[in-house]
Design an enzyme around this catalytic site. Structure first.
Site, short mmCIF file in Angstrom:
data_model
loop_
_atom_site.label_atom_id
_atom_site.label_comp_id
_atom_site.label_asym_id
_atom_site.label_seq_id
_atom_site.Cartn_x
_atom_site.Cartn_y
_atom_site.Cartn_z
N CYS A 108 -16.06 -6.00 7.36
CA CYS A 108 -17.14 -5.84 6.51
C CYS A 108 -17.61 -4.54 6.80
O CYS A 108 -17.09 -3.87 7.80
CB CYS A 108 -18.02 -7.03 6.90
N ARG B 97 -13.44 -1.35 3.40
CA ARG B 97 -13.45 -2.31 4.52
C ARG B 97 -13.37 -3.72 4.25
O ARG B 97 -13.05 -4.67 4.75
CB ARG B 97 -14.60 -1.93 5.53
N TRP C 275 -15.65 -9.04 3.83
CA TRP C 275 -14.21 -9.54 3.85
C TRP C 275 -14.33 -10.70 4.49
O TRP C 275 -14.62 -10.93 5.88
CB TRP C 275 -13.55 -8.54 4.72
N ASN D 206 -20.58 -7.89 10.85
CA ASN D 206 -19.28 -7.63 11.00
C ASN D 206 -18.69 -7.93 12.23
O ASN D 206 -19.07 -7.41 13.45
CB ASN D 206 -19.07 -5.78 10.66
N GLY D 207 -17.84 -8.96 12.07
CA GLY D 207 -17.19 -9.42 13.49
C GLY D 207 -16.90 -10.92 13.12
O GLY D 207 -17.25 -11.22 12.18
N GLU E 298 8.39 0.99 6.38
CA GLU E 298 7.06 1.42 6.03
C GLU E 298 7.12 1.59 4.40
O GLU E 298 6.00 1.51 3.77
CB GLU E 298 6.85 2.95 6.35
N LYS F 269 4.30 -0.30 2.01
CA LYS F 269 3.56 0.33 1.13
C LYS F 269 3.77 -0.36 -0.36
O LYS F 269 2.87 -0.64 -0.87
CB LYS F 269 3.86 1.78 1.09
N GLU G 71 2.00 -3.61 0.03
CA GLU G 71 0.49 -3.85 0.07
C GLU G 71 -0.23 -3.43 -1.14
O GLU G 71 -1.05 -4.17 -1.61
CB GLU G 71 0.02 -2.77 0.81
N HIS H 226 24.81 -9.17 7.34
CA HIS H 226 24.57 -10.73 8.04
C HIS H 226 23.37 -11.42 7.41
O HIS H 226 22.69 -12.17 8.03
CB HIS H 226 23.94 -10.30 9.49
N LYS I 118 -9.32 -2.16 5.14
CA LYS I 118 -8.77 -0.74 5.72
C LYS I 118 -8.54 -0.82 7.41
O LYS I 118 -7.85 -0.36 8.08
CB LYS I 118 -9.68 0.36 5.67
C1 AGP Z 1 -1.30 0.05 6.36
O1 AGP Z 1 -1.19 0.69 5.10
C2 AGP Z 1 -2.15 -0.99 6.58
N1 AGP Z 1 -3.46 -0.72 6.16
C3 AGP Z 1 -2.37 -1.54 8.02
O2 AGP Z 1 -1.06 -2.20 8.10
C4 AGP Z 1 -2.63 -0.53 9.00
O3 AGP Z 1 -1.49 0.29 9.55
C5 AGP Z 1 -2.72 -1.49 10.27
O4 AGP Z 1 -4.07 -2.53 10.18
C6 AGP Z 1 -3.24 -0.82 11.60
O5 AGP Z 1 -4.61 -0.19 11.62
P1 AGP Z 1 -4.82 0.96 12.41
O6 AGP Z 1 -3.76 2.06 12.28
O7 AGP Z 1 -6.16 1.56 11.81
O8 AGP Z 1 -4.91 0.45 13.61
#
Ligand code: AGP
Length: 606
Positions: free
Chosen positions: A2, A27, A74, A98-99, A479, A483, A486, A502, A601
């Site tokens: 959050c 967030r 969140w 938050n937590g 990666e 992307k 996501e 395989h 994020k």
């Molecule tokens: C990547 O696009 C994502 N947002 C997610 O996988 C991110 O890389 C992961 O949560 C790690 O975050 P950080 O680099 O802030 O630790």
């Protein structure tokens, strides 16, 4: 994860809080709420959905007052809904959180026995009830808050308002929370971009810190009630950096910011004439004693670790083990005191990465973090930290943080190589020459954006993608696939190309785009055979390489020749068109690119 903001000052709080909350929306964005104190009462507004829904409901002039809190959620406990949105109130106490409170069920049971009634399904709601519980026992508000904090198990960043005494309290343990110091006004926020347009002077609260705002003053204590001092940091981020700058999405802006982000990450660290890398911020013990290097992280940052393994092992000849933080923290890794643990994190607040670092520290390893956020937990708790200078990364899908992380890892290889005596000044100079060319080469790739958008238009209706690459290109395609998943919600898998036969080859048909990253290096010919195997099953190939090859060019569907560079730096270049391909497909499909569903994020709970 959050987002929390708070304000105590002489201006009307509502608009200030709503604007700051918008900046924290990346967030978490499934519901939001606000609480404003005015003339002895606190007015609360909550809405399911994005901050704009809340704004429509509360920015009508009825939420007046110069003291307040706001929250964007969140969901972890209790589905996204108005009743589960924060703030939560009990008696005259209002809380945003938050937590995760891990012992909330026991606490709730005991409080219910005492007659407390709960209105939501959240873990958070036990907090205001527990504070009231302690006040009912005759404690002052602040003593009740401290007693409550001591009882909570788990992680929290809290904003607490006392309606009767017009006091705002901020407290944190294992979740990020900062204090913004303005002119005669104060802010609290989950991170700096939220309030960077109001002040760039911040106090980074540490675990068990409690900040008390009353009558436009602030004082800091710990949960034992002892007075504490914390430094005010000046952060060099400008408001513009936290804005879109004319781009449709933060993600696109951040992709196009990469040349500058890398230049700024190199700045002041490459000493070409001396053939040296200067990391004044780290004080590693005798590198010659380093027994093994661990590289641990989550998501995109973990992919940077996988690339780090190639870079370090190829040049330093020290064994490198990479691991996903959520696995590392529970599998009893055999870490010894002469090991170097490198954790990589954009936000510096990823719970699993924090825990992995604590685990390695317990085992005596030296911990070095590569991080993008000043004052974040991982930056502060590691023995040393090297900052990537990517600037604020707002888009949930990480882009510029990834390429600046690889740049730091590359410089760290040179730094260690020199101290291990495996690289001399000329070697370092040669490598410096290569990385200094990267921003310009990246600019050339960004100019290919229109043709990559064309490719995106061609494949945007495909339901599945396969990404293939060998060696250092395997984490690059991991990666690329991440992307696309996501932000477009299209299923995409990445494999080391040698693994295709395989299993995944069974997936290939004319509906399946297969993205290859294959610069002309020692495994190029092998990857060409894999491309032949895909072509013979009518798969659609999108190839990213670094040299013209007429033979294969005629036989693939989309073909992109990128500027070449040395093997270790190829991922920094070849990931950019993969970022753009994912971006354009998502943008064409109309998904919420900057705030994709179900994501956040910074993952501050495990
Ligand atoms: C990547 O696009 C994502 N947002 C997610 O996988 C991110 O890389 C992961 O949560 C790690 O975050 P950080 O680099 O802030 O630790």
């Amino acid at each position: 994860m959050c987002g929390i903001v708070g304000y105590s000052g002489n201006s009307e709080a509502c608009d200030i809080l709503i604007e700051a909350l918008k900046r924290l929306e990346y967030r978490g964005y499934d519901s939001a709420g606000i609480a404003i104190w005015d003339k002895g009462t606190i007015k609360i507004g909550r809405k399911k959905g994005k901050v704009d829904e809340l704004k429509k409901a509360v920015c009508d002039g009825t939420f007046r007052g110069k003291l307040g809190l706001a929250h964007t959620r969140w969901a972890t406990h209790g589905t996204p809904s108005e009743k589960n949105a924060h703030p939560h109130k009990a008696g005259h106490v209002v809380v945003v959180h938050n937590g995760i409170i891990e012992n909330y069920i026991e606490l709730k049971k005991d409080l219910k026995k005492e007659g407390h009634t709960f209105l939501s399904d959240t873990d958070t709601e036990v907090i205001p009830h527990l504070i009231v519980h302690y006040m009912d026992k005759g404690n002052t508000f602040l003593d009740a808050v401290r007693a409550t904090l001591k009882e909570l198990k788990g992680s929290y960043a809290l904003g607490i308002l006392n309606e009767k005494e017009r006091i705002l309290v901020a407290a944190k343990k294992e979740s990020p929370l900062i204090v913004g110091v303005g002119n005669g006004e104060y802010f609290i926020a989950s991170d700096a971009p939220a309030i960077i347009n109001r002040t760039n002077r911040f106090i980074f609260l540490e675990d068990n810190d409690v900040a008390i705002f009353k009558n436009n003053t602030v004082r800091l204590i710990n949960t034992d009630g002892e007075k504490i001092e914390r430094k005010i940091h000046q952060v060099q981020w400008s408001d513009a950096m936290a804005e879109k700058g004319g781009y449709k999405h933060f993600m696109l802006k951040e992709i196009f910011e990469q040349p500058r982000a890398i230049s700024e990450t190199l700045l002041g660290r490459i000493k070409e004439e001396k053939g040296e890398i200067d990391f004044e911020e780290i004080n590693l013990p005798d590198v010659k004693k380093i027994n093994k290097i661990w590289m641990v992280a989550c998501g995109t940052s973990y992919h940077a670790c996988m690339i780090g393994k190639h870079i370090f092992e190829a040049n330093l000849r020290i064994p490198v083990e990479t691991d996903i933080a959520s696995e590392f923290r529970y599998r009893e890794p055999i870490v010894s005191k002469n090991d170097l643990l490198i954790v990589v994190s954009q936000s510096g607040e990823t719970a699993d990465t924090i825990a992995a670092m604590k685990e390695a520290k317990k085992k005596g390893a030296y911990t070095l973090s590569i991080c993008n956020v000043l004052g974040s937990t991982i930056a502060r708790d590691a023995d040393s930290v090297i900052f990537t200078h990517a600037g604020p990364e707002i888009g949930v899908a990480s882009t510029k943080a990834f390429t600046t992380q690889i740049s730091v890892i590359f410089m760290l290889m040179l730094y260690l190589g020199k101290r291990l005596g495996v690289l001399d000044s000329q070697d370092v100079r040669n490598h410096i020459l290569e990385i200094k060319k990267i921003p310009h080469k990246m600019q050339n790739i960004l100019e290919m954006a229109p043709s990559i958008e064309e490719a995106a238009r061609k494949y945007m209706q495909c339901k599945d993608f396969l990404y293939l690459g060998r060696g250092i290109h395997f984490p690059t395609v991991l990666e690329g696939a991440l992307k696309l998943k996501e932000i477009s919600y299209i299923h995409a898998e990445a494999y080391a190309a040698g693994e295709m036969k395989h299993g995944p080859i069974a997936l290939i048909d004319e509906q399946m785009p297969v993205v290859f990253v294959s610069p002309v290096d020692q495994t190029y010919k092998k990857t060409c055979s894999n491309m032949e195997e895909v072509i013979s099953r009518r798969g659609k190939i999108i190839l990213f390489t670094d040299k013209e090859d007429q033979e294969i060019h005629q036989r693939v569907d989309s073909y992109f020749v990128l500027p070449d560079t040395i093997y270790e730096l190829q991922p920094v270049l070849s990931v950019v068109p993969l970022q753009l391909l994912a971006y354009y497909i998502a943008n064409l499909l109309g998904t919420d690119v900057d705030q994709p569903r179900n994501l956040a994020k910074s993952v501050t709970v495990e």
